[in-house]
Motif scaffolding. Structure first.
Motif, PDB file in Angstrom:
ATOM      1  N   GLY A  49      -0.816  -9.961   5.133  1.00  0.00           N
ATOM      2  CA  GLY A  49       0.094 -11.089   5.233  1.00  0.00           C
ATOM      3  C   GLY A  49       1.201 -10.819   6.234  1.00  0.00           C
ATOM      4  O   GLY A  49       0.947 -10.464   7.388  1.00  0.00           O
ATOM      5  N   ASP A  50       2.438 -10.972   5.767  1.00  0.00           N
ATOM      6  CA  ASP A  50       3.582 -10.730   6.652  1.00  0.00           C
ATOM      7  C   ASP A  50       4.190  -9.352   6.431  1.00  0.00           C
ATOM      8  O   ASP A  50       5.342  -9.109   6.769  1.00  0.00           O
ATOM      9  CB  ASP A  50       4.648 -11.817   6.444  1.00  0.00           C
ATOM     10  CG  ASP A  50       5.195 -11.819   5.017  1.00  0.00           C
ATOM     11  OD1 ASP A  50       4.599 -11.151   4.139  1.00  0.00           O
ATOM     12  OD2 ASP A  50       6.223 -12.481   4.785  1.00  0.00           O
ATOM     13  N   LYS A  51       3.386  -8.436   5.867  1.00  0.00           N
ATOM     14  CA  LYS A  51       3.853  -7.068   5.618  1.00  0.00           C
ATOM     15  C   LYS A  51       2.898  -6.058   6.257  1.00  0.00           C
ATOM     16  O   LYS A  51       1.710  -6.323   6.422  1.00  0.00           O
ATOM     17  CB  LYS A  51       3.911  -6.780   4.103  1.00  0.00           C
ATOM     18  CG  LYS A  51       4.872  -7.676   3.328  1.00  0.00           C
ATOM     19  CD  LYS A  51       6.305  -7.204   3.478  1.00  0.00           C
ATOM     20  CE  LYS A  51       7.232  -7.990   2.554  1.00  0.00           C
ATOM     21  NZ  LYS A  51       8.643  -7.572   2.696  1.00  0.00           N
ATOM     22  N   VAL A  52       3.436  -4.897   6.616  1.00  0.00           N
ATOM     23  CA  VAL A  52       2.606  -3.792   7.074  1.00  0.00           C
ATOM     24  C   VAL A  52       3.005  -2.553   6.284  1.00  0.00           C
ATOM     25  O   VAL A  52       4.180  -2.231   6.159  1.00  0.00           O
ATOM     26  CB  VAL A  52       2.740  -3.547   8.598  1.00  0.00           C
ATOM     27  CG1 VAL A  52       4.185  -3.323   9.016  1.00  0.00           C
ATOM     28  CG2 VAL A  52       1.878  -2.366   9.043  1.00  0.00           C
ATOM     29  N   GLU A  53       2.006  -1.909   5.702  1.00  0.00           N
ATOM     30  CA  GLU A  53       2.239  -0.667   4.974  1.00  0.00           C
ATOM     31  C   GLU A  53       1.878   0.505   5.871  1.00  0.00           C
ATOM     32  O   GLU A  53       0.766   0.575   6.397  1.00  0.00           O
ATOM     33  CB  GLU A  53       1.409  -0.622   3.681  1.00  0.00           C
ATOM     34  CG  GLU A  53       1.968  -1.463   2.563  1.00  0.00           C
ATOM     35  CD  GLU A  53       1.325  -1.133   1.225  1.00  0.00           C
ATOM     36  OE1 GLU A  53       0.403  -0.287   1.190  1.00  0.00           O
ATOM     37  OE2 GLU A  53       1.747  -1.720   0.213  1.00  0.00           O
ATOM     38  N   VAL A  54       2.815   1.419   6.025  1.00  0.00           N
ATOM     39  CA  VAL A  54       2.621   2.570   6.894  1.00  0.00           C
ATOM     40  C   VAL A  54       2.744   3.846   6.079  1.00  0.00           C
ATOM     41  O   VAL A  54       3.777   4.084   5.443  1.00  0.00           O
ATOM     42  CB  VAL A  54       3.654   2.580   8.044  1.00  0.00           C
ATOM     43  CG1 VAL A  54       3.440   3.803   8.932  1.00  0.00           C
ATOM     44  CG2 VAL A  54       3.580   1.298   8.853  1.00  0.00           C
ATOM     45  N   THR A  55       1.685   4.627   6.061  1.00  0.00           N
ATOM     46  CA  THR A  55       1.728   5.946   5.423  1.00  0.00           C
ATOM     47  C   THR A  55       2.178   6.948   6.470  1.00  0.00           C
ATOM     48  O   THR A  55       1.532   7.106   7.509  1.00  0.00           O
ATOM     49  CB  THR A  55       0.360   6.338   4.856  1.00  0.00           C
ATOM     50  OG1 THR A  55      -0.035   5.359   3.892  1.00  0.00           O
ATOM     51  CG2 THR A  55       0.423   7.703   4.192  1.00  0.00           C
TER      52      THR A  55
END
Length: 249
Positions: A150-156
């Motif tokens: 969606g309008d989010k990005v998850e970064v590890t």
């Protein structure tokens, strides 16, 4: 979603770097140049996002002399859709690069900006963080995994103690680490197709950004030669050498 990727032209990592005789910098005469390895990872990640249907367009940008178009064409052969070349013969330092990229971001309005975490020539690890600060965007540095939902990005992120995952609102800036992916090789048909993909050329003046260097190099020297190691027959001999030769005990 549009993804913007910045790439840099550097000395090929297989080449042994030579210092100029006057110690004013690194000798680039007749030296093989290539795309910065971390930038290759950034391009690969953007292309994978496009293949997953997350990204609709991948735009690659490079700053530097006309020869940088070689690296842009390489990125286009790897799957980017179009290129932007900010042509200048000036020395571009981290802050100047960030300001130029900010102007490109304002022009292109990408939702995600991906950069290599650092270049293997200056090794500063600054441009991504500076760009995020100038744009007022969230940043996920040293990324080993990127997920867009969606309008989010998850970064590890890779940190000294292990891994940490951050969630960022788009638009955002991500810098890539080594373990994010393994870049592909460009096929001959894609290399030929890349020659026909659009490449826009502009100058720093067109973007209204100041690129004059703020830091001056005083002297460049190669690292000191290390002496060969030796084998010891016993712990007592090791302690003796550490105490009397190395004088670290």
């Amino acid at each position: 979603m549009k993804v913007l990727v910045a790439v840099k032209r550097v000395i090929d990592y297989n080449v042994k770097v030579r210092v100029k005789s006057d110690h004013s910098g690194v000798d680039l005469a007749n030296v093989k140049m290539a795309m910065n390895p971390f930038c290759e990872i950034a391009i690969e990640e953007a292309v994978r996002l496009k293949e997953k249907g997350v990204a609709t367009e991948v735009v690659v940008v490079s700053i530097g002399p006309k020869a940088c178009q070689e690296q842009i064409r390489t990125a286009l052969a790897l799957g980017a859709d179009r290129g932007i070349h900010v042509e200048t013969d000036e020395e571009i330092q981290s802050l100047a690069a960030a300001k130029l990229l900010k102007a490109i971001v304002e022009k292109e309005e990408p939702k995600l900006i991906i950069l290599g975490k650092q270049s293997i020539d200056t090794d500063n690890n600054q441009t991504g963080q500076m760009l995020a600060a100038l744009c007022g965007y969230g940043q996920g540095t040293f990324a080993s995994e990127v997920k867009v939902e969606g309008d989010k990005v998850e970064v590890t992120r890779e940190i000294d103690g292990g891994l940490v995952t951050v969630s960022l609102s788009l638009p955002a800036v991500v810098t890539t680490d080594l373990r994010l992916n393994e870049p592909r090789y460009a096929s001959l048909p894609n290399i030929m197709k890349a020659k026909k993909k659009p490449l826009e050329v502009m100058s720093p003046a067109d973007l209204g950004a100041e690129v004059a260097p703020r830091i001056s190099v005083v002297k460049v020297e190669p690292p000191a030669q290390r002496s060969a190691g030796v084998k010891v027959a016993s712990v007592a001999e090791l302690v003796d050498k550490l105490k009397n030769e190395a004088k670290v005990l």
